[in-house]
Structure formats: structure tokens, C-alpha cells
Design an enzyme around this catalytic site. Structure first.
Site, PDB file in Angstrom:
ATOM      1  NE  ARG A   1      -1.633  -1.633   3.612  1.00 19.67           N
ATOM      2  CZ  ARG A   1      -1.964  -1.828   4.887  1.00 19.67           C
ATOM      3  NH1 ARG A   1      -3.236  -1.759   5.242  1.00 19.67           N
ATOM      4  NH2 ARG A   1      -1.032  -2.084   5.784  1.00 19.67           N
TER       5      ARG A   1
ATOM      6  NE  ARG B   1      -4.104  10.372  -6.557  1.00 21.69           N
ATOM      7  CZ  ARG B   1      -4.377   9.945  -5.319  1.00 21.69           C
ATOM      8  NH1 ARG B   1      -4.417  10.802  -4.314  1.00 21.69           N
ATOM      9  NH2 ARG B   1      -4.638   8.666  -5.107  1.00 21.69           N
TER      10      ARG B   1
ATOM     11  CD  GLU C   1      -8.458   7.916  -6.335  1.00 21.15           C
ATOM     12  OE1 GLU C   1      -9.606   8.321  -6.061  1.00 21.15           O
ATOM     13  OE2 GLU C   1      -7.949   6.907  -5.812  1.00 21.15           O
TER      14      GLU C   1
END
Length: 281
Positions: free
Chosen positions: A195, A232, A248
Site C-alpha cells: 500500500r 488525479r 481519482e
């Protein structure tokens, strides 16, 4: 989001530039039912990083804003489309390279898991809800896990091959204001993780994108209609170039602190978008 907790936000860097353009700025929780949205000229969605917990309620609030005198950015149409990660299928149909994705609605089974491993010719899979944020309920798996499968009962989700380049190189985020490129960063996960978000220990670095990365990102940004105030584009390196991981358009962190001029570009984009309105500010 009423309490950002461990999340990092730097939208406040744009307040000074907005003030210099004669805009007054307030921070308001989307969950505050006492807000009269008509007291604002523009409402910009920024850090509702808990919306995935109650997406229907979130959309209802946005509908209320649209019915008010305020302008909503990004638009409700854009947010509705971007809310569910199945929008990736739309991007693929438009001819853009995306991370290979299976879209699913039934509880995962061991047979499903084996099918996905074969389908993607991979040894590891990523599974995550179609409505999610900040890597919530995102899992990296080499074997079927019944406990994790239970998290996806009666829940839409997507499955993707694990992209090794996220660990070896990272994930690129490209930022656009009113359709114009602003700046770029590289997000890399901490050792032993996949992540890239800061709250999970990821590292953020400002970068100057190479020509191919910029070309792919620009073409994706130009394809978004209506043109968003902010966007984004998250891309990962692949054998064939770069693939879209996420687009995004709802509440992306804009990492304004990573480029000294980015807060001013964002403020200017807001001001330009509102130019020509009759309301005083």
C-alpha cells in the site's frame, strides 16, 4: 470527514492563494446536517475520506448541494461515475491501458480464486471493493482466504493481478487542474507492504514525469467530460508502458505541498472556473 485522524491533508495551502484572489474559505463537514449550502458560491469536495462507509448518504448530501445556490465541484455527474471502480471498464472501452481487472458480485470461492490466478497468469491477486478509499479492505493474496472472502458477501468488488512494479518502482500520481497538468509524485510502499498511502507508511517523492508517462496521463485527463476542476491520474509501470490503476475525481489528496506553485495553480483554477458569475465574493 469530521476527524482526519492519521490521514495527511494539505489543502489548507491553497487558502492563502484563494484569499489573495478575494475568496473566503470555510471547511465544512459533509455530515453536518445544519449547513445551509446556499450560503456558499462553490462547494469543493476535498477530504470526505469516510464516504465509502455510507455512499448513498454521501450522494444524497451532494444532491442537496446541487439543488442549492452553490456550485458543486467536481460535478455530481462526475462523482457518481467515479464512485464505483467499475468505471475502469469504461476507460478500457475507450482504449486506455488499465491494470487487468475482473469485476465481481458473488462471494469469492476457492474455484474463483484459481480461475483468477489462471486468467491473469499471476501468483498473487489484489481484491478490493468497488466502492472504497485509502486502501480500505484491500487485500493481497497468494491463496484463497475464507475469512477475507466473507468480507465480500453481498458486496461488489474487483480482482486484479498484483503489480510487482508497485513494490520495485512505485505508483505515479499526476495532477490536473481545469484539465491542465500541474505536478506529479511517486508513491512507494514501505518495506514489506504494497500500500502506497502515507497512512500505511508509504513514501511520497516529487518527480518530473518521463515523456511516455506524461503522454498516457495527458490523454486520460483530456478524456474526462465534463472537464473536472481537479483530477488525479494514478499509473503504474507495466511491460507495455503504463497502466491506469485509478482515476481519482472525488476526493483525491492533491499533495499541494510537493510543488511550491501547486497551491497557486489550484486557487487560480478555482477562480477561473468561477469567473463570469454575477455573485460577489
Amino acid at each position: 470527514m469530521d476527524d482526519l485522524g492519521p490521514y495527511v491533508a494539505d489543502d489548507d495551502l491553497a487558502i492563502g492563494p484563494l484569499n489573495s484572489l478575494e475568496w473566503d474559505v470555510s471547511t465544512v463537514s459533509w455530515r453536518d446536517t445544519s449547513v445551509d449550502w446556499s450560503t456558499f458560491e462553490i462547494v469543493i469536495v476535498r477530504t470526505p475520506w469516510d464516504y465509502q462507509e455510507s455512499p448513498d448518504e454521501f450522494l444524497t448530501v451532494l444532491e442537496t448541494i446541487v439543488r442549492s445556490a452553490a456550485r458543486l465541484e467536481n460535478s455530481l455527474q462526475t462523482i457518481r461515475w467515479n464512485l464505483d471502480k467499475r468505471y475502469l471498464a469504461d476507460m478500457e472501452r475507450r482504449g486506455f491501458p488499465i491494470v487487468p481487472t475482473a469485476r465481481c458480485n458473488t462471494t469469492p470461492t476457492p474455484q474463483d480464486f484459481d480461475k483468477w490466478l489462471e486468467q491473469f497468469a499471476t501468483a498473487e491477486l489484489i481484491i478490493k471493493p468497488t466502492v472504497s478509499a485509502t486502501a480500505h479492505d484491500t487485500f493481497r493474496l497468494t491463496h484463497f482466504n475464507a475469512e477475507i472472502a466473507e468480507k465480500f458477501v453481498n458486496r461488489s468488488y474487483i480482482v486484479q493481478p498484483f503489480i510487482q512494479s508497485i513494490v520495485t518502482e512505485g505508483e505515479y500520481s499526476m495532477f490536473y487542474f481545469n484539465g491542465l497538468y500541474s505536478h506529479a509524485i511517486l508513491k512507494t510502499p514501505k518495506t514489506g507492504d504494497f500500500r502506497v498511502q502515507e497512512e500505511h507508511g508509504g513514501t511520497i517523492t516529487s518527480v518530473e514525469p518521463e515523456a511516455e508517462l506524461r503522454q498516457v496521463s495527458d490523454s486520460i485527463a483530456r478524456s474526462i467530460h465534463p472537464e473536472p476542476l481537479y483530477a488525479r491520474v494514478d499509473l503504474v509501470p507495466a511491460d507495455s508502458g503504463f497502466e491506469l490503476m485509478e482515476l481519482e475525481l472525488i476526493e483525491p489528496a492533491l499533495y499541494l505541498r510537493m510543488d511550491a506553485d501547486a497551491p497557486y495553480r489550484f486557487a487560480a483554477a478555482i477562480n477561473e472556473r468561477m469567473a463570469g458569475t454575477n455573485a460577489a465574493h
